[in-house]
Design a protein around this motif. Sequence first.
Motif, PDB file in Angstrom:
ATOM      1  N   GLY A 120       0.810  -1.205   0.000  1.00 34.18           N
ATOM      2  CA  GLY A 120       0.000   0.000   0.000  1.00 34.18           C
ATOM      3  C   GLY A 120       0.843   1.254   0.000  1.00 34.18           C
ATOM      4  N   ALA A 121       0.262   2.362   0.463  1.00 34.14           N
ATOM      5  CA  ALA A 121       0.962   3.650   0.423  1.00 34.14           C
ATOM      6  C   ALA A 121       2.245   3.613   1.239  1.00 34.14           C
ATOM      7  N   GLY A 122       2.226   2.906   2.372  1.00 32.20           N
ATOM      8  CA  GLY A 122       3.412   2.843   3.214  1.00 32.20           C
ATOM      9  C   GLY A 122       4.555   2.081   2.607  1.00 32.20           C
ATOM     10  N   ASP A 123       4.299   1.348   1.514  1.00 34.74           N
ATOM     11  CA  ASP A 123       5.356   0.590   0.853  1.00 34.74           C
ATOM     12  C   ASP A 123       6.006   1.353  -0.289  1.00 34.74           C
ATOM     13  N   GLY A 124       5.488   2.542  -0.604  1.00 39.28           N
ATOM     14  CA  GLY A 124       6.102   3.337  -1.659  1.00 39.28           C
ATOM     15  C   GLY A 124       7.429   3.918  -1.202  1.00 39.28           C
ATOM     16  N   ASP A 125       8.228   4.322  -2.128  1.00 36.87           N
ATOM     17  CA  ASP A 125       9.551   4.853  -1.807  1.00 36.87           C
ATOM     18  C   ASP A 125       9.467   6.118  -0.957  1.00 36.87           C
ATOM     19  N   ASP A 126       8.627   7.057  -1.362  1.00 37.35           N
ATOM     20  CA  ASP A 126       8.541   8.288  -0.585  1.00 37.35           C
ATOM     21  C   ASP A 126       7.135   8.888  -0.550  1.00 37.35           C
ATOM     22  N   SER A 127       6.158   8.191  -1.129  1.00 42.07           N
ATOM     23  CA  SER A 127       4.815   8.758  -1.210  1.00 42.07           C
ATOM     24  C   SER A 127       4.221   8.965   0.174  1.00 42.07           C
ATOM     25  N   PHE A 128       4.428   8.007   1.066  1.00 40.92           N
ATOM     26  CA  PHE A 128       3.845   8.182   2.378  1.00 40.92           C
ATOM     27  C   PHE A 128       4.596   9.211   3.204  1.00 40.92           C
ATOM     28  N   ALA A 129       5.900   9.307   2.985  1.00 43.75           N
ATOM     29  CA  ALA A 129       6.665  10.337   3.690  1.00 43.75           C
ATOM     30  C   ALA A 129       6.147  11.720   3.314  1.00 43.75           C
ATOM     31  N   ARG A 130       5.782  11.911   2.054  1.00 47.40           N
ATOM     32  CA  ARG A 130       5.225  13.190   1.615  1.00 47.40           C
ATOM     33  C   ARG A 130       3.873  13.437   2.271  1.00 47.40           C
ATOM     34  N   PHE A 131       3.062  12.388   2.350  1.00 45.94           N
ATOM     35  CA  PHE A 131       1.761  12.526   3.002  1.00 45.94           C
ATOM     36  C   PHE A 131       1.932  12.878   4.474  1.00 45.94           C
ATOM     37  N   GLU A 132       2.859  12.178   5.152  1.00 46.49           N
ATOM     38  CA  GLU A 132       3.101  12.424   6.571  1.00 46.49           C
ATOM     39  C   GLU A 132       3.490  13.881   6.812  1.00 46.49           C
ATOM     40  N   SER A 133       4.345  14.408   5.945  1.00 47.89           N
ATOM     41  CA  SER A 133       4.781  15.791   6.085  1.00 47.89           C
ATOM     42  C   SER A 133       3.617  16.757   5.900  1.00 47.89           C
ATOM     43  N   ALA A 134       2.807  16.526   4.873  1.00 48.94           N
ATOM     44  CA  ALA A 134       1.665  17.393   4.602  1.00 48.94           C
ATOM     45  C   ALA A 134       0.639  17.314   5.732  1.00 48.94           C
ATOM     46  N   TYR A 135       0.423  16.096   6.229  1.00 50.10           N
ATOM     47  CA  TYR A 135      -0.538  15.909   7.317  1.00 50.10           C
ATOM     48  C   TYR A 135      -0.118  16.688   8.558  1.00 50.10           C
ATOM     49  N   ASN A 136       1.143  16.542   8.947  1.00 53.67           N
ATOM     50  CA  ASN A 136       1.606  17.161  10.188  1.00 53.67           C
ATOM     51  C   ASN A 136       1.570  18.688  10.132  1.00 53.67           C
ATOM     52  N   LYS A 137       1.672  19.257   8.926  1.00 57.28           N
ATOM     53  CA  LYS A 137       1.599  20.711   8.801  1.00 57.28           C
ATOM     54  C   LYS A 137       0.197  21.216   9.132  1.00 57.28           C
ATOM     55  N   ILE A 138      -0.801  20.379   8.872  1.00 55.22           N
ATOM     56  CA  ILE A 138      -2.190  20.771   9.086  1.00 55.22           C
ATOM     57  C   ILE A 138      -2.691  20.327  10.460  1.00 55.22           C
ATOM     58  N   ALA A 139      -2.095  19.265  11.003  1.00 54.65           N
ATOM     59  CA  ALA A 139      -2.616  18.643  12.220  1.00 54.65           C
ATOM     60  C   ALA A 139      -2.715  19.611  13.389  1.00 54.65           C
ATOM     61  N   ASP A 140      -1.712  20.473  13.564  1.00 57.67           N
ATOM     62  CA  ASP A 140      -1.713  21.402  14.696  1.00 57.67           C
ATOM     63  C   ASP A 140      -2.934  22.308  14.685  1.00 57.67           C
ATOM     64  N   SER A 141      -3.199  22.896  13.532  1.00 57.60           N
ATOM     65  CA  SER A 141      -4.311  23.850  13.459  1.00 57.60           C
ATOM     66  C   SER A 141      -5.660  23.174  13.665  1.00 57.60           C
ATOM     67  N   LEU A 142      -5.750  21.869  13.325  1.00 60.70           N
ATOM     68  CA  LEU A 142      -7.008  21.140  13.466  1.00 60.70           C
ATOM     69  C   LEU A 142      -7.095  20.373  14.784  1.00 60.70           C
ATOM     70  N   LYS A 143      -6.004  20.505  15.588  1.00 63.84           N
ATOM     71  CA  LYS A 143      -5.932  19.796  16.868  1.00 63.84           C
ATOM     72  C   LYS A 143      -6.069  18.285  16.696  1.00 63.84           C
ATOM     73  N   LEU A 144      -5.375  17.787  15.701  1.00 65.80           N
ATOM     74  CA  LEU A 144      -5.328  16.348  15.450  1.00 65.80           C
ATOM     75  C   LEU A 144      -3.983  15.807  15.909  1.00 65.80           C
ATOM     76  N   PRO A 145      -3.924  14.515  16.279  1.00 66.39           N
ATOM     77  CA  PRO A 145      -2.630  13.932  16.663  1.00 66.39           C
ATOM     78  C   PRO A 145      -1.705  13.855  15.457  1.00 66.39           C
ATOM     79  N   LYS A 146      -0.436  14.166  15.668  1.00 60.66           N
ATOM     80  CA  LYS A 146       0.532  14.050  14.581  1.00 60.66           C
ATOM     81  C   LYS A 146       0.915  12.581  14.389  1.00 60.66           C
ATOM     82  N   ILE A 147       1.446  12.278  13.230  1.00 61.05           N
ATOM     83  CA  ILE A 147       1.871  10.908  12.941  1.00 61.05           C
ATOM     84  C   ILE A 147       3.335  10.928  12.541  1.00 61.05           C
TER      85      ILE A 147
END
Length: 305
Positions: free
Chosen positions: A54-81
Motif C-alpha cells: 500500500g501507500a506505506g510501501d512506496g519509496d517516498d509517497s507516504f513520507a510526503r503525506f506524513e509531512s503534509a498531514y503534520n503541517k495541518i494537524a496542529d491547526s485542526l488539533k489532530l494527533p501528529k503521525i
Amino acid sequence: MGANRLPGPQRQVRSEQVIDLGTMCRQRSASVERTGFIQHEVELQRPLIYFFGGAGDGDDSFARFESAYNKIADSLKLPKIYGIQHYRVRDDVFKKYSDASHEKAFFTWDTDRLVVLARIFRSLRFNPLTPICLVGHSYGGDTAMDLAETLAASYGGIEVNLVVTLDPVSSKERITTANIKSLLGDVADYIKSGFDQKELGKFKYNGYSRTKPKNVNLWTNVWAEHNYDPIEPSNMVARLGGPWRAQAAADVDISMPKGVVHFDADEMFKEVQSYVANFPHYWRGKDKRKEQVRQFLDKLKGFRE
C-alpha cells in the motif's frame, strides 16, 4: 469449489531463463501435444504469488503525506503521525513468505500494470497451467483486484486461482495535496463530535463495494474495524483513502478483532495462510486455460514474424 490435487512432484523452472518451450517439453516427456505443451503439465508448474504493498510501501509517497498531514494537524488539533511508513507489507509479509516452490515478487500499489501482466504472461508461456495468486494490502488490494479484472478481459478470461485483499482501500480518489486539507477537516469534525456517525458519513468512501471478477476462483477479504480506534494513525489514513471493509461478493470475508489496525498486514495475512498454501489447487477450467495461452502464443508468434 473442489481442490484438485495434481499428481507427481513439482519441478522449479526459473522464470528468467530463456528456454525454448518445445525443446524443454521434449526433454521432459516423450508425449508432447501439438501445441508444444506437455500432457503432464505439472512438471513445469511453478505457482506465482505476487504481493502488492500500500501507500506505506512506496519509496517516498507516504513520507510526503506524513509531512503534509503534520503541517495541518496542529491547526485542526489532530494527533501528529510519525514513521508509520515503516509498517510495510514488503517487510512483514512478503519477505517472511517462505514457500520456496512458489515464484514470488513484490510490487508497489502504483506499479505499471503492464509490467506485472508481462511477467504473468511470461510465466504462462512456459506453462499455461501456472497457478496465480495476487495478494494486496491497502491500496495494493485495489491494485490486485484491478489486475484480476484485466486478466478477466484477456483471451476470454485468464483464470486467477486466488485473490487476497488485506484491509483494501480504494484508489479511485487518492489523497492529494489539493484535497488533503478538506479530508482532514472532516476527520477533525468527526473527532470533535465525539465520533458521531453522522459526521462519519462525510467521508466520501465508507464501505466501498467491489464485484468479484468471474475469472477469480477464490477471493478472501480481511478487514480491520477502524471504528475501534478511529484516531489511530493508520486507521485514519485508511478512512481517508476509502476502505472497502466487509465485501458481500468475497468468498471468504473476515473481520479482525479489536486491537488490529489498518497497517497490521502481518496479522491479517495469518488469517488467510491456509488459503494461500493451497492456492495452486484451486482450479475450474484447465483445458480452457491451455487454449487461452495457446491463442496468446499464436498471436505473439504472428507479431514477431
